[in-house]
Design a protein around this motif. Structure first.
Motif, PDB file in Angstrom:
ATOM      1  N   ALA A   1       1.175  78.854  70.841  1.00 16.09           N
ATOM      2  CA  ALA A   1       2.319  79.322  70.060  1.00 16.09           C
ATOM      3  C   ALA A   1       3.462  78.312  70.091  1.00 16.09           C
ATOM      4  O   ALA A   1       4.156  78.108  69.082  1.00 16.09           O
ATOM      5  CB  ALA A   1       2.783  80.683  70.589  1.00 16.09           C
ATOM      6  N   ASP A   2       3.678  77.665  71.253  1.00 11.56           N
ATOM      7  CA  ASP A   2       4.705  76.624  71.332  1.00 11.56           C
ATOM      8  C   ASP A   2       4.329  75.435  70.458  1.00 11.56           C
ATOM      9  O   ASP A   2       5.185  74.835  69.799  1.00 11.56           O
ATOM     10  CB  ASP A   2       4.879  76.148  72.782  1.00 11.56           C
ATOM     11  CG  ASP A   2       5.662  77.147  73.628  1.00 11.56           C
ATOM     12  OD1 ASP A   2       6.671  77.677  73.141  1.00 11.56           O
ATOM     13  OD2 ASP A   2       5.254  77.383  74.772  1.00 11.56           O
ATOM     14  N   MET A   3       3.054  75.086  70.441  1.00 14.63           N
ATOM     15  CA  MET A   3       2.613  73.957  69.616  1.00 14.63           C
ATOM     16  C   MET A   3       2.815  74.281  68.131  1.00 14.63           C
ATOM     17  O   MET A   3       3.190  73.405  67.343  1.00 14.63           O
ATOM     18  CB  MET A   3       1.158  73.636  69.912  1.00 14.63           C
ATOM     19  CG  MET A   3       0.736  72.249  69.501  1.00 14.63           C
ATOM     20  SD  MET A   3       1.505  70.902  70.433  1.00 14.63           S
ATOM     21  CE  MET A   3       0.465  70.823  71.884  1.00 14.63           C
ATOM     22  N   GLU A   4       2.591  75.531  67.751  1.00 18.55           N
ATOM     23  CA  GLU A   4       2.872  75.939  66.370  1.00 18.55           C
ATOM     24  C   GLU A   4       4.346  75.737  66.032  1.00 18.55           C
ATOM     25  O   GLU A   4       4.686  75.226  64.962  1.00 18.55           O
ATOM     26  CB  GLU A   4       2.509  77.409  66.179  1.00 18.55           C
ATOM     27  CG  GLU A   4       1.047  77.724  66.023  1.00 18.55           C
ATOM     28  CD  GLU A   4       0.865  79.189  65.688  1.00 18.55           C
ATOM     29  OE1 GLU A   4       0.818  79.515  64.493  1.00 18.55           O
ATOM     30  OE2 GLU A   4       0.785  80.009  66.635  1.00 18.55           O
ATOM     31  N   SER A   5       5.222  76.169  66.928  1.00 21.41           N
ATOM     32  CA  SER A   5       6.662  76.020  66.688  1.00 21.41           C
ATOM     33  C   SER A   5       7.064  74.557  66.664  1.00 21.41           C
ATOM     34  O   SER A   5       7.925  74.151  65.877  1.00 21.41           O
ATOM     35  CB  SER A   5       7.447  76.753  67.784  1.00 21.41           C
ATOM     36  OG  SER A   5       7.172  78.141  67.762  1.00 21.41           O
ATOM     37  N   LEU A   6       6.438  73.754  67.528  1.00 21.54           N
ATOM     38  CA  LEU A   6       6.770  72.340  67.622  1.00 21.54           C
ATOM     39  C   LEU A   6       6.550  71.634  66.293  1.00 21.54           C
ATOM     40  O   LEU A   6       7.327  70.752  65.893  1.00 21.54           O
ATOM     41  CB  LEU A   6       5.921  71.693  68.718  1.00 21.54           C
ATOM     42  CG  LEU A   6       6.209  70.247  69.085  1.00 21.54           C
ATOM     43  CD1 LEU A   6       7.606  70.087  69.656  1.00 21.54           C
ATOM     44  CD2 LEU A   6       5.167  69.727  70.089  1.00 21.54           C
ATOM     45  N   PHE A   7       5.495  72.018  65.568  1.00 18.03           N
ATOM     46  CA  PHE A   7       5.159  71.360  64.316  1.00 18.03           C
ATOM     47  C   PHE A   7       5.371  72.259  63.099  1.00 18.03           C
ATOM     48  O   PHE A   7       4.795  72.020  62.035  1.00 18.03           O
ATOM     49  CB  PHE A   7       3.709  70.863  64.361  1.00 18.03           C
ATOM     50  CG  PHE A   7       3.482  69.810  65.404  1.00 18.03           C
ATOM     51  CD1 PHE A   7       4.051  68.559  65.270  1.00 18.03           C
ATOM     52  CD2 PHE A   7       2.723  70.078  66.541  1.00 18.03           C
ATOM     53  CE1 PHE A   7       3.856  67.582  66.238  1.00 18.03           C
ATOM     54  CE2 PHE A   7       2.523  69.109  67.505  1.00 18.03           C
ATOM     55  CZ  PHE A   7       3.087  67.857  67.356  1.00 18.03           C
ATOM     56  N   ASP A   8       6.204  73.256  63.243  1.00 16.10           N
ATOM     57  CA  ASP A   8       6.491  74.151  62.125  1.00 16.10           C
ATOM     58  C   ASP A   8       7.082  73.352  60.959  1.00 16.10           C
ATOM     59  O   ASP A   8       8.050  72.597  61.116  1.00 16.10           O
ATOM     60  CB  ASP A   8       7.491  75.228  62.577  1.00 16.10           C
ATOM     61  CG  ASP A   8       7.818  76.192  61.450  1.00 16.10           C
ATOM     62  OD1 ASP A   8       6.888  76.702  60.817  1.00 16.10           O
ATOM     63  OD2 ASP A   8       9.026  76.416  61.199  1.00 16.10           O
ATOM     64  N   GLY A   9       6.479  73.513  59.781  1.00 14.38           N
ATOM     65  CA  GLY A   9       6.970  72.807  58.612  1.00 14.38           C
ATOM     66  C   GLY A   9       6.566  71.344  58.548  1.00 14.38           C
ATOM     67  O   GLY A   9       7.016  70.614  57.663  1.00 14.38           O
TER      68      GLY A   9
END
Length: 562
Positions: free
Chosen positions: A138-146
């Motif tokens: 989930a953190d990795m998703e946020s890290l590369f969001d957009g």
């Protein structure tokens, strides 16, 4: 080399240059003078030993991997960044990309680098301080969001828990809808340099090599463009080594990973192109240029003559460079802009494939937006204004640079021989260089030699034989203290809160089953990557995955030495 051989080489280069794609750009000097794409001996002249220099894009690649040099493609501007939580770092990434950066490079905080979750007692006070905190997919998703992971190359500087972090990156890309087989980027994964210099390991060397071998197999079969190893000399140099030691220890580590791949039955022509390198560019301008040129030549020769590679790409040493953090000073930190520019220019003249420039305030804190932009603009000034990209290996043939290149190469070869001697006469299940590296780690051979080099340099500084402006000479200044970036304690509290929420919302039974399955696979010869991916998809955290493997494999403690 006689004149006819040189002329034949120039003709081969010309044919390859003509066939290659070039950028649509102005390749003249500031005054409008046309310059050739490469220079060599005068027509009809002989040049003894020219086969060791050669032409760009031709073995032994002393002058670069491509016949066009930077006329075909400039280096990738890949700024290293990470701080606080994933959302904050995501904002910095978007700023870098929006300002002209060509790739991303992830800096992780210390708990992540050590395979610990943000709520681990050992993480207290360290969350988000030297990089970004990543606890789960989930953190990795946020890290590369957009940020389209299928459209941007991403480097991740992490070694001990690199494989589970890589699995989180893959899951984040899956959740974006990316075709994983097309991903392009680099994972550091270099565990040898951790024992030699940086000290961020989890297990004994053998379990780490098991995971690295599994990763090499998986990437070769499933994600062919992704580079599963970035063999790092940067941290070796930052620990105090000489340029020759940095080069030799790094390439020896690279040879060890080649032996690892071969021991797995992999084709060197398939997996060797997935090995990349990461070097320091220090402030001694010509020594650094010579080091980079020697690195390409040594790697090409060893891969061909020792390890049997036959494809051109398997012989290529591709490398990222970072300017020397250890050269930066807390005193008169504005001077660091000059140091970084000189170091970046050395990397470019040495033919780097990608580059990170340090910010002026990094001896004091993480870079502010303003200092990060200055570091980025330093590369862009070199690229757009100086003309250094117009000619391939413009210093090739310089008596000084060629002599330095030869000398550093010779020193490196002497070190390779000593490392192999450390391994003894008996065969090692992976290979002779690996055997020597493991013995050198166990005996403290590498750390001892680095410590001696650092001591000699420090003595020279204290005697005044070596100068650092603002430190032991020219110490007067009118500059004021810098405004520095501070990471609030609220970052840690928020990260722990989000982690608790994620743990509460997931399927705990599925997590435990997936982690248990991963441990079961670790007891077999089956590749661990698929089982680890399943654990990550179930939202198992980095700490949970690493703790399960610590329980299975134990932890490594460096022997005390005096």
């Amino acid at each position: 080399m006689n004149a006819d051989e040189i002329a034949a080489g120039r003709a081969r280069w010309q044919a390859r240059y003509d066939a290659a794609r070039k950028r649509d750009a102005d390749f003249t000097t500031l005054s409008g003078m046309t310059v050739d794409p490469v220079y060599g001996p005068p027509e009809g002249a002989a040049y003894p030993g020219f086969e060791r220099i050669g032409w760009p894009g031709e073995f032994p690649y002393t002058r670069g991997l491509y016949p066009t040099g930077y006329r075909g493609r400039t280096w990738t501007i890949r700024q290293f960044a990470g701080f606080g939580n994933a959302q904050q770092t995501n904002e910095r990434y978007k700023m870098i990309l929006g300002a002209g950066g060509g790739g991303l490079s992830v800096a992780f905080d210390m708990p992540t680098l050590m395979g610990r979750d943000s709520d681990d007692p050992q993480a207290l006070g360290e969350v988000g301080h030297c990089g970004v905190a990543v606890d789960s997919a989930a953190d990795m998703e946020s890290l590369f969001d957009g940020i389209d992971l299928a459209g941007v190359t991403t480097s991740m500087t992490i070694s001990g828990p690199a494989v589970p972090v890589f699995c989180m990156y893959l899951v984040a890309a899956e959740r974006q809808g990316a075709d994983l087989s097309t991903l392009d980027g680099t994972l550091q994964t270099d565990i040898f340099k951790e024992y030699i210099a940086q000290k961020e390991w989890l297990f004994d060397p053998e379990p780490h090599l098991r995971l690295i071998g599994d990763l090499m197999e998986y990437c070769a079969g499933e994600i062919p463009r992704y580079k599963p190893l970035s063999v790092s000399g940067y941290h070796i140099r930052e620990a105090g080594s000489t340029a020759a030691q940095e080069l030799a220890y790094t390439l020896a580590d690279g040879f060890g990973y080649v032996e690892l791949g071969l021991s797995r039955g992999l084709d060197v022509n398939v997996f060797a192109p997935g090995l990349s390198f990461f070097f320091d560019s220090h402030v001694d301008f010509f020594e650094e240029i010579a080091k980079f040129r020697a690195a390409r030549r040594i790697w090409a020769r060893w891969l061909r003559d020792v390890y049997g590679a036959t494809s051109e790409k398997a012989l290529w040493l591709r490398f990222h460079t970072q300017t020397a953090g250890v050269s930066l000073t807390a005193q008169q930190p504005v001077n660091n802009v000059v140091r970084t520019a000189v170091e970046a220019l050395a990397a470019v003249l040495g033919g780097t494939n990608s580059l990170h420039t340090n910010a002026l305030d990094e001896t004091l804190a993480l870079p502010t937006d303003e200092s990060a932009e200055i570091a980025l603009r330093t590369q862009q000034v070199l690229m757009e204004e100086t003309g250094v990209i117009n000619v391939a290996d413009p210093l090739g043939g310089s008596w000084y640079v060629e002599a330095l290149t030869d000398r550093i190469e010779a020193e490196a070869e002497e070190i390779f021989a000593r490392i192999r001697q450390l391994g003894g006469e008996g065969p090692h299940q992976i290979g002779p260089m690996t055997s020597g590296i493991l013995r050198g780690i166990e005996d403290g051979w590498f750390t001892g030699h680095i410590a001696e080099s650092a001591f000699v340099y420090q003595q020279a500084l204290e005697k005044g034989d070596k100068k650092i402006v603002g430190v032991n000479c020219h110490t007067g200044t009118v500059t004021k203290d810098l405004e520095i970036l501070r990471i609030s304690h609220e970052v840690e509290l928020e990260q722990r809160r989000m982690l608790a929420e994620r743990k509460a919302a997931r399927d705990e039974t599925a997590v435990k089953a997936a982690v248990a399955r991963m441990v079961e696979v670790s007891r077999t010869t089956e590749n661990m990557i698929p089982a680890m991916l399943e654990a990550v998809r179930a939202e198992a955290t980095l700490g949970e995955i690493c703790d399960a493997l610590r329980a299975e494999w134990g932890t490594y403690r460096e022997p005390a030495r005096f």
